[in-house]
Design a protein around this motif. Structure first.
Motif, PDB file in Angstrom:
ATOM      1  N   THR A 190     -19.695  70.769 -33.407  1.00 10.72           N
ATOM      2  CA  THR A 190     -19.217  71.073 -34.762  1.00 10.72           C
ATOM      3  C   THR A 190     -19.563  72.510 -35.106  1.00 10.72           C
ATOM      4  O   THR A 190     -20.738  72.893 -35.073  1.00 10.72           O
ATOM      5  CB  THR A 190     -19.847  70.126 -35.798  1.00 10.72           C
ATOM      6  OG1 THR A 190     -19.533  68.779 -35.445  1.00 10.72           O
ATOM      7  CG2 THR A 190     -19.296  70.422 -37.191  1.00 10.72           C
ATOM      8  N   TYR A 191     -18.545  73.306 -35.435  1.00 15.95           N
ATOM      9  CA  TYR A 191     -18.734  74.731 -35.653  1.00 15.95           C
ATOM     10  C   TYR A 191     -18.856  75.067 -37.132  1.00 15.95           C
ATOM     11  O   TYR A 191     -18.313  74.359 -37.989  1.00 15.95           O
ATOM     12  CB  TYR A 191     -17.556  75.509 -35.042  1.00 15.95           C
ATOM     13  CG  TYR A 191     -17.290  75.142 -33.603  1.00 15.95           C
ATOM     14  CD1 TYR A 191     -18.299  75.250 -32.656  1.00 15.95           C
ATOM     15  CD2 TYR A 191     -16.049  74.650 -33.192  1.00 15.95           C
ATOM     16  CE1 TYR A 191     -18.085  74.903 -31.334  1.00 15.95           C
ATOM     17  CE2 TYR A 191     -15.811  74.305 -31.871  1.00 15.95           C
ATOM     18  CZ  TYR A 191     -16.834  74.422 -30.950  1.00 15.95           C
ATOM     19  OH  TYR A 191     -16.625  74.057 -29.639  1.00 15.95           O
ATOM     20  N   PRO A 192     -19.552  76.161 -37.455  1.00 24.55           N
ATOM     21  CA  PRO A 192     -19.636  76.593 -38.855  1.00 24.55           C
ATOM     22  C   PRO A 192     -18.298  77.157 -39.336  1.00 24.55           C
ATOM     23  O   PRO A 192     -17.349  77.296 -38.562  1.00 24.55           O
ATOM     24  CB  PRO A 192     -20.712  77.671 -38.819  1.00 24.55           C
ATOM     25  CG  PRO A 192     -20.625  78.231 -37.438  1.00 24.55           C
ATOM     26  CD  PRO A 192     -20.266  77.069 -36.547  1.00 24.55           C
ATOM     27  N   GLU A 193     -18.241  77.492 -40.589  1.00 26.19           N
ATOM     28  CA  GLU A 193     -17.028  78.075 -41.164  1.00 26.19           C
ATOM     29  C   GLU A 193     -16.743  79.431 -40.518  1.00 26.19           C
ATOM     30  O   GLU A 193     -17.658  80.203 -40.219  1.00 26.19           O
ATOM     31  CB  GLU A 193     -17.200  78.245 -42.672  1.00 26.19           C
ATOM     32  CG  GLU A 193     -15.966  78.758 -43.391  1.00 26.19           C
ATOM     33  CD  GLU A 193     -16.165  78.869 -44.890  1.00 26.19           C
ATOM     34  OE1 GLU A 193     -15.311  79.495 -45.555  1.00 26.19           O
ATOM     35  OE2 GLU A 193     -17.180  78.342 -45.393  1.00 26.19           O
ATOM     36  N   GLU A 194     -15.460  79.716 -40.312  1.00 22.15           N
ATOM     37  CA  GLU A 194     -15.061  80.988 -39.704  1.00 22.15           C
ATOM     38  C   GLU A 194     -15.381  82.158 -40.631  1.00 22.15           C
ATOM     39  O   GLU A 194     -15.144  82.080 -41.837  1.00 22.15           O
ATOM     40  CB  GLU A 194     -13.565  80.962 -39.398  1.00 22.15           C
ATOM     41  CG  GLU A 194     -13.045  82.212 -38.723  1.00 22.15           C
ATOM     42  CD  GLU A 194     -11.603  82.065 -38.259  1.00 22.15           C
ATOM     43  OE1 GLU A 194     -10.941  83.106 -38.107  1.00 22.15           O
ATOM     44  OE2 GLU A 194     -11.149  80.934 -38.037  1.00 22.15           O
TER      45      GLU A 194
END
Length: 373
Positions: free
Chosen positions: A220-224
């Motif tokens: 799960t990636y952080p906000e761009e």
């Protein structure tokens, strides 16, 4: 009879002239074909070496992504790691390196990178490195919770002495699925005492986020980042060290120019009370809670590095949650890593180095570190 003889002679002259002209025409065709083929062969045979694009290779030794030290890379290329391309406008020098494979010195990470053949001392320095580049690829895999995943270092200052720590690392990092990545720079403390295992980095954002912005779980990636840099987007850096002070300038079309200053001979982190909140979050929980020598990097020879130092590796995140990515390495098979995006690739269009008269040979660093791990 005379008329007949004259006519026959005339016909003979015309016939000879026709043959001669035909022969000349054929020779002309053959000549043009030969010239064209010759030019074509000449163009195919000519190589544009990286040293033709950025002619400053006498100042560096080249380390390849297989851990080997090429030495001075004049008139040299290696299609796996170091070569030139043309994007239709300019020639670029390509630095490419996989997630996993043989590494140089004691590092866990592969690199295709230039290391300066001289070192200088921060207190008396007057040295500069500039570069214009674009990052073309970062690793497609890696644990999103690991701060170093999907990142590459494109420029450094490295100490040749003591713990051989790094007062500067310039990073580019982009998470999969994002169109924009981040550029940030690190200062690594020059740890007090003999135990360097407690060293840590402090990260400062240039465009986008800093090193501390990570995913909530492995996938799960952080906000761009809204003000980030895309793959293939040019940016430039300038590193200048004068009389103990490091000055950094970052520029990119369409982005705000950013400048930073850091003292390399007087520490900001010489007591436990100086440890910043970012370090408390990232490094202290894994036992990296050291303090710095009061005089930081004073008295140690430092040198520049430039290229692609891949920060993503295949080591388990259980070893170190900040630096061990758990990425795909295909057992060190470079071809497989390149085929599915598990590598770092950086293109440099221009670069320059200014070396002060006070600099001295850095051969001792290579003697210690020219071993493949």
């Amino acid at each position: 009879m005379n008329k007949k003889i004259i006519t026959s002679g005339a016909m003979l002259v015309v016939l000879c002239l026709f043959i001669v002209l035909g022969s000349c025409k054929n020779k002309s065709k053959e000549s043009n074909t030969s010239t064209t083929l010759g030019t074509s062969k000449k163009e195919v045979a000519k190589s544009v070496y990286p040293s033709d694009v950025i002619p400053f290779f006498d100042e560096w030794k080249l380390i390849l992504g297989d851990g080997s030290n090429v030495g001075h890379a004049n008139n040299f290329e290696n299609k796996n790691f170091f070569y030139t391309v043309n994007d239709g406008i300019s020639d670029w020098v390509v630095f490419k390196t996989p997630n996993g494979g043989n590494t140089h010195g004691t590092s866990n990470n592969t690199r295709t990178e230039l290391a300066q053949v001289k070192k200088w001392y921060p207190k008396t320095a007057n040295d500069k490195l500039t570069a214009t580049l674009k990052v073309m690829n970062v690793s497609a895999t890696g644990d999103a919770r690991v701060a170093a995943s999907h990142a590459v270092v494109v420029g450094q200052i490295h100490s040749a002495d003591g713990h051989e720590n790094e007062p500067l690392k310039i990073f580019y990092k982009k998470f999969p699925g994002h169109s924009k990545g981040s550029v940030f720079w690190h200062y690594e403390i020059n740890t007090a005492g003999d135990d360097n295992s407690k060293r840590w980095d402090y990260s400062t954002a240039v465009w986008g986020n800093d090193f501390s912005v990570v995913g909530t779980d492995a996938n799960t990636y952080p906000e761009e980042p809204k003000d980030g840099i895309s793959l293939g987007e040019e940016f430039s850096y300038e590193i200048e060290v004068v009389d103990g002070i490091m000055n950094l300038t970052f520029t990119s079309k369409g982005h705000e120019t950013k400048t930073f200053t850091k003292n390399l001979i007087e520490s900001d982190y010489s007591t436990a009370a100086d440890i910043p909140a970012q370090t408390q979050k990232l490094f202290v929980p894994i036992g990296q809670n050291g303090v710095e020598r009061k005089n930081a990097y004073s008295g140690e020879g430092c040198f520049f590095k430039l290229g692609a130092y891949n920060q993503t590796n295949g080591k388990s995140p259980e070893v170190n949650r900040n630096w061990c990515s758990g990425a795909e390495t295909h057992g060190g098979d470079i071809k497989k890593q390149y085929s599915d995006g598990n590598y770092a690739e950086v293109w440099f269009k221009t670069a320059s180095i200014s070396v002060s008269d006070a600099s001295v040979s850095n051969e001792g660093y290579f003697t210690k570190n020219d071993k493949i791990k």
